[in-house]
Design a protein around this motif. Structure first.
Motif, PDB file in Angstrom:
ATOM      1  N   PRO A 102    -121.340  16.443 177.504  1.00 12.25           N
ATOM      2  CA  PRO A 102    -120.529  15.242 177.733  1.00 12.25           C
ATOM      3  C   PRO A 102    -120.416  14.376 176.478  1.00 12.25           C
ATOM      4  N   GLU A 103    -119.205  13.937 176.199  1.00 11.59           N
ATOM      5  CA  GLU A 103    -118.949  13.135 175.007  1.00 11.59           C
ATOM      6  C   GLU A 103    -119.423  11.699 175.219  1.00 11.59           C
ATOM      7  N   VAL A 104    -120.072  11.162 174.208  1.00 14.27           N
ATOM      8  CA  VAL A 104    -120.564   9.789 174.286  1.00 14.27           C
ATOM      9  C   VAL A 104    -119.395   8.842 174.037  1.00 14.27           C
ATOM     10  N   THR A 105    -119.135   7.960 174.990  1.00 19.36           N
ATOM     11  CA  THR A 105    -118.012   7.026 174.890  1.00 19.36           C
ATOM     12  C   THR A 105    -118.543   5.604 174.888  1.00 19.36           C
ATOM     13  N   PHE A 106    -118.262   4.891 173.800  1.00 16.04           N
ATOM     14  CA  PHE A 106    -118.690   3.502 173.706  1.00 16.04           C
ATOM     15  C   PHE A 106    -117.628   2.599 174.312  1.00 16.04           C
ATOM     16  N   LYS A 107    -118.061   1.437 174.736  1.00 12.93           N
ATOM     17  CA  LYS A 107    -117.126   0.451 175.259  1.00 12.93           C
ATOM     18  C   LYS A 107    -116.298  -0.114 174.118  1.00 12.93           C
ATOM     19  N   SER A 108    -115.058  -0.496 174.448  1.00 15.35           N
ATOM     20  CA  SER A 108    -114.163  -1.032 173.432  1.00 15.35           C
ATOM     21  C   SER A 108    -114.569  -2.459 173.066  1.00 15.35           C
ATOM     22  N   GLU A 111    -113.641  -4.928 175.762  1.00 17.19           N
ATOM     23  CA  GLU A 111    -114.564  -4.929 176.901  1.00 17.19           C
ATOM     24  C   GLU A 111    -115.830  -5.710 176.571  1.00 17.19           C
ATOM     25  N   LEU A 156    -122.919   1.089 174.379  1.00 21.09           N
ATOM     26  CA  LEU A 156    -122.728   2.181 175.323  1.00 21.09           C
ATOM     27  C   LEU A 156    -122.676   1.692 176.762  1.00 21.09           C
TER      28      LEU A 156
END
Length: 262
Positions: A102-108, A111, A156
């Motif tokens: 699973p790809e690590v997705t940070f909050k924008s 956000e 994160l």
């Protein structure tokens, strides 16, 4: 007849001796009497020989089937469990990063800003993203009135890691010229002719020159930080003119009285 039988006995004995010799050369001690290597011994033998790490070892039909890892590559080895002889050594696979991880997705940033302003009311004065080896965070400074809040937020999860609020010292802010002008006009009613800033010692102050409706001039001294009125000085020219006019009147009165006496 007996002679033929003796010949076959000799031939059989020689054949049997040949089989024993061949088996000894091929396999060493007979498998029936030889002791099987333990898993620990087989593992140590392979690791010492190939300078790798055994990750799997199984014994089947007096053969060890071994998976050996060396420099991100897996090798499959077949080892005779009795003699310790390597029967085969084959490259099995090369290790690679796990697929479908699973790809690590940070909050924008938007956000994170919303999370911050939901926690602390005010205006965001500074905002930065900090990337460390073990974590990525956002750091922001929010200003509201005299309060200044510094926050750290996990990039994160959006979790607020820390929030510290301090009061800023507004007393050190310097008055603007307009503020100094307004203070001076409350002290002396008139038109502001000039305004300038001066420093003497450790004090900085405004000097505001005001002309009144009766042509008098005043200089109001105002502290540049506190706004306190330090002094009000008047121009002496108007009072000197009044004194001169008074002296002239007195002199004319004396002259008129002298003429009447004559």
């Amino acid at each position: 007849m007996k002679k033929k039988t003796g010949i076959w006995v000799i031939i059989g004995f020689l054949f049997f001796a040949f089989l024993i010799y061949f088996s000894w050369q091929r396999f060493g001690p007979t498998e029936a009497s030889a002791k099987i290597l333990s898993k620990q011994a087989a593992q140590k033998l392979v690791q010492d020989r190939y300078q790798g790490t055994v990750i799997q070892i199984n014994l089947t039909d007096k053969q060890y089937h071994i998976d050996l890892e060396k420099k991100d590559t897996i090798y499959q080895i077949e080892l005779n469990a009795i003699s310790g002889k390597v029967l085969s050594f084959v490259k099995k696979e090369s290790k690679s990063p796990p697929l479908n991880e699973p790809e690590v997705t940070f909050k924008s940033e938007d956000e994170i800003r919303k999370i911050i302003l939901a926690k602390v009311k005010g205006t965001i004065k500074s905002f930065e993203k900090i990337v460390n080896e073990d974590e990525t965070i956002y750091k922001a400074v929010v200003k509201e009135g005299n309060n200044q809040t510094t926050l750290s937020v996990d990039a994160l999860t959006g979790k607020i890691l820390s929030s510290i609020t301090t009061q800023t010292n507004t007393s050190s802010r310097r008055l603007t010229e307009k503020e100094a002008r307004d203070i001076a006009k409350k002290q002396v009613n008139g038109i502001v002719e000039h305004i300038w800033l001066e420093t003497k010692g450790e004090q900085t102050y405004y000097l505001v020159e005001i002309e009144t409706q009766d042509d008098r001039e005043a200089i109001v001294q105002i502290h540049s930080i506190t706004g306190n009125v330090m002094s009000i000085s008047w121009d002496d020219r108007s009072s000197d003119d009044d004194d001169e006019k008074s002296d002239d009147s007195k002199q004319r009165g004396k002259d008129d009285k002298k003429e009447d006496d004559d």
